[in-house]
Write a protein that holds these residues in place. Sequence first.
Motif, short mmCIF file in Angstrom:
data_model
loop_
_atom_site.label_atom_id
_atom_site.label_comp_id
_atom_site.label_asym_id
_atom_site.label_seq_id
_atom_site.Cartn_x
_atom_site.Cartn_y
_atom_site.Cartn_z
N SER A 1 0.84 -1.21 0.00
CA SER A 1 0.00 0.00 0.00
C SER A 1 0.87 1.25 0.00
O SER A 1 2.05 1.22 0.40
N LYS A 2 0.25 2.35 -0.43
CA LYS A 2 1.00 3.61 -0.47
C LYS A 2 1.43 4.03 0.93
O LYS A 2 2.50 4.60 1.13
N LYS A 3 0.61 3.71 1.91
CA LYS A 3 0.96 4.04 3.30
C LYS A 3 2.22 3.30 3.73
O LYS A 3 3.14 3.89 4.33
N ASP A 4 2.29 2.01 3.42
CA ASP A 4 3.48 1.23 3.78
C ASP A 4 4.71 1.65 2.99
O ASP A 4 5.83 1.58 3.49
N ARG A 5 4.48 2.09 1.76
CA ARG A 5 5.61 2.54 0.94
C ARG A 5 6.25 3.81 1.50
O ARG A 5 7.37 4.14 1.17
N LYS A 6 5.51 4.52 2.34
CA LYS A 6 6.03 5.77 2.91
C LYS A 6 6.75 5.56 4.25
O LYS A 6 7.24 6.52 4.85
N LEU B 1 8.61 -9.38 -0.48
CA LEU B 1 7.66 -8.35 -0.05
C LEU B 1 6.74 -8.86 1.07
O LEU B 1 6.52 -8.17 2.07
N PHE B 2 6.21 -10.05 0.89
CA PHE B 2 5.31 -10.60 1.91
C PHE B 2 6.04 -10.87 3.23
O PHE B 2 5.49 -10.64 4.31
N PHE B 3 7.29 -11.33 3.14
CA PHE B 3 8.02 -11.61 4.37
C PHE B 3 8.34 -10.31 5.11
O PHE B 3 8.36 -10.27 6.35
N ALA B 4 8.59 -9.23 4.35
CA ALA B 4 8.84 -7.93 4.99
C ALA B 4 7.59 -7.47 5.74
O ALA B 4 7.67 -6.95 6.86
N LYS B 5 6.42 -7.68 5.14
CA LYS B 5 5.16 -7.32 5.82
C LYS B 5 4.95 -8.20 7.05
O LYS B 5 4.48 -7.72 8.09
N LEU B 6 5.34 -9.47 6.96
CA LEU B 6 5.22 -10.36 8.10
C LEU B 6 6.15 -9.92 9.23
O LEU B 6 5.74 -9.94 10.41
N MET B 7 7.35 -9.51 8.91
CA MET B 7 8.29 -9.06 9.93
C MET B 7 7.75 -7.84 10.66
O MET B 7 7.95 -7.68 11.88
N ASN B 8 7.04 -6.96 9.96
CA ASN B 8 6.50 -5.75 10.59
C ASN B 8 5.45 -6.06 11.65
O ASN B 8 5.18 -5.24 12.52
N LEU B 9 4.87 -7.26 11.59
CA LEU B 9 3.90 -7.64 12.62
C LEU B 9 4.58 -7.82 13.99
O LEU B 9 3.92 -7.71 15.02
N PHE B 10 5.87 -8.06 13.96
CA PHE B 10 6.62 -8.29 15.20
C PHE B 10 7.54 -7.13 15.56
O PHE B 10 8.27 -7.20 16.53
N LEU B 11 7.52 -6.09 14.75
CA LEU B 11 8.36 -4.92 15.00
C LEU B 11 7.49 -3.73 15.37
O LEU B 11 6.35 -3.61 14.89
N LYS B 12 8.02 -2.87 16.18
CA LYS B 12 7.24 -1.73 16.65
C LYS B 12 8.01 -0.42 16.46
O LYS B 12 9.24 -0.40 16.43
N GLY B 13 7.23 0.67 16.39
CA GLY B 13 7.81 2.01 16.34
C GLY B 13 8.73 2.20 15.15
O GLY B 13 8.44 1.77 14.02
N ASP B 14 9.87 2.84 15.43
CA ASP B 14 10.80 3.14 14.33
C ASP B 14 11.65 1.93 13.93
O ASP B 14 12.53 2.05 13.09
N ASN B 15 11.37 0.79 14.55
CA ASN B 15 12.06 -0.44 14.14
C ASN B 15 11.40 -1.10 12.94
O ASN B 15 11.96 -2.05 12.38
N LYS B 16 10.20 -0.63 12.60
CA LYS B 16 9.52 -1.20 11.44
C LYS B 16 10.34 -0.96 10.17
O LYS B 16 11.06 0.03 10.06
N ILE B 17 10.18 -1.87 9.25
CA ILE B 17 10.91 -1.74 7.99
C ILE B 17 9.93 -1.41 6.87
O ILE B 17 8.75 -1.74 6.95
N ASN B 18 10.43 -0.74 5.87
CA ASN B 18 9.62 -0.46 4.69
C ASN B 18 9.53 -1.75 3.87
O ASN B 18 10.56 -2.28 3.43
#
Length: 438
Positions: free
Chosen positions: A251-256, A363-380
């Motif tokens: 999504s455009k939101k995640d791309r930002k 791409l899907f694995f990056a989205k999966l990783m974000n489920l376990f990351l918080k705040g500024d540790n999230k990855i694009n």
Amino acid sequence: MKKVLIIFGVLSLLIFIRPVLGLNTTTKDTNSQGIEQLENVENESFVSEAFEGIKQFYNYTGFANVTGGHLVMIIIGIVFIYLGIKFDYEPLLLIPIGAGVIIGNIPFVAGNMTGIYESGSVLNFLYFGVVKGIYPPLIFLGIGAMTDFSSLIANPKLMLLGAAAQIGVFATFMGALYLGFKLPEAGAIGIIGGADGPTAIFLSSKLANGVNILADGTTVKNLIGPIAIAAYSYMALVPVIQPPIMRLLISKKDRKIRMKPPRAVSQKEKMIFPVAALILTTFISPSSLPLLGMLFFGNLLKESGRTERLADTARTKMIDIVTILLGVTVGASTQADIFITSDSLLIFGLGALSFVIATMGGLFFAKLMNLFLKGDNKINPLIGAAGVSAVPDSARVVHAEALKSDPHNYLLMHAMAPNVAGVIGSAIAAGILLSFLS
């Protein structure tokens, strides 16, 4: 006087009578006709020999031996050169390969030690480096000498994205088996999903080289040319293939999403990394030692601070020479009678599918990783697409795509981490396939 007149008269009479009797004149005419006939025969022989010479010369030209397949492959070679020059799609690869395709498809008469598959020819000697897997490790040495692993060292968890992208390798392997390829052939085809040309050549030279004998007595097919061309083609087409997939799945939101700057990496860490990574990765996959050994050795030359001359040679002169030889010989191996087959079409189709699956896996694995990351540790999530090992083009494409959504979102350094991890991952995957299938 009377006697003289009589003698003169007799001689005169003989002179006039000889033509009537057929004397002298007949011999002269016969000789004249013989000379004329001989001259005619010689003229006819000269014309016949000249015509045969011209005919023989024509039979040795490309015009007499050209087929539709040759013309198709020559056009493909021209297209490769055009893409490299006009659109700057991996010109260091596509231009040598395109020239090689043209060289390999100039029609010739077999037996004159001209073709790349004719034993004793110059091209055959150069092709030895492909068949025996010599060129790919040298390419990896140069890649190691020019690669900065700082982004990966600073954020090791991004290595998982490089591993996730290798799903394309194993999905393609299963697809090739389904389409009827033998196990070794399917393994060689599967590595196209890693988007790593040298690794694809290395594995296909071991598994699908047209030499190995299978347990049932059949010989594996020679698929080095189609596999190499497919791998390098999709590497060059990264800017075309990946962006639509990114926009579709992210999504455009995640791309930002903006990632925090990576931490500074000390020189000591940079020196320790190639040694530690070499030991760890080759213990996991010993069969990948020729590739990973040279990759990390080249990086050690770069980071040691004591071998700059060697590192400079590896990342400039040597890799340039090997790239030329590799590109031209791989291109020349695509002779029409060997390359234009249904197998080649299937390989290109599987290669495209594997590249798409590999990109989606990252791409899907990056989205999966974000489920376990918080705040500024999230990855694009976009950086997951860089998990394919098309270095550095895939990282650049990720960076460019992020800038379209946010002109101040710089992802290049972050994307390099999964990108170099993809190189390591594809080499490990190749080693695993080689261990089980050789």
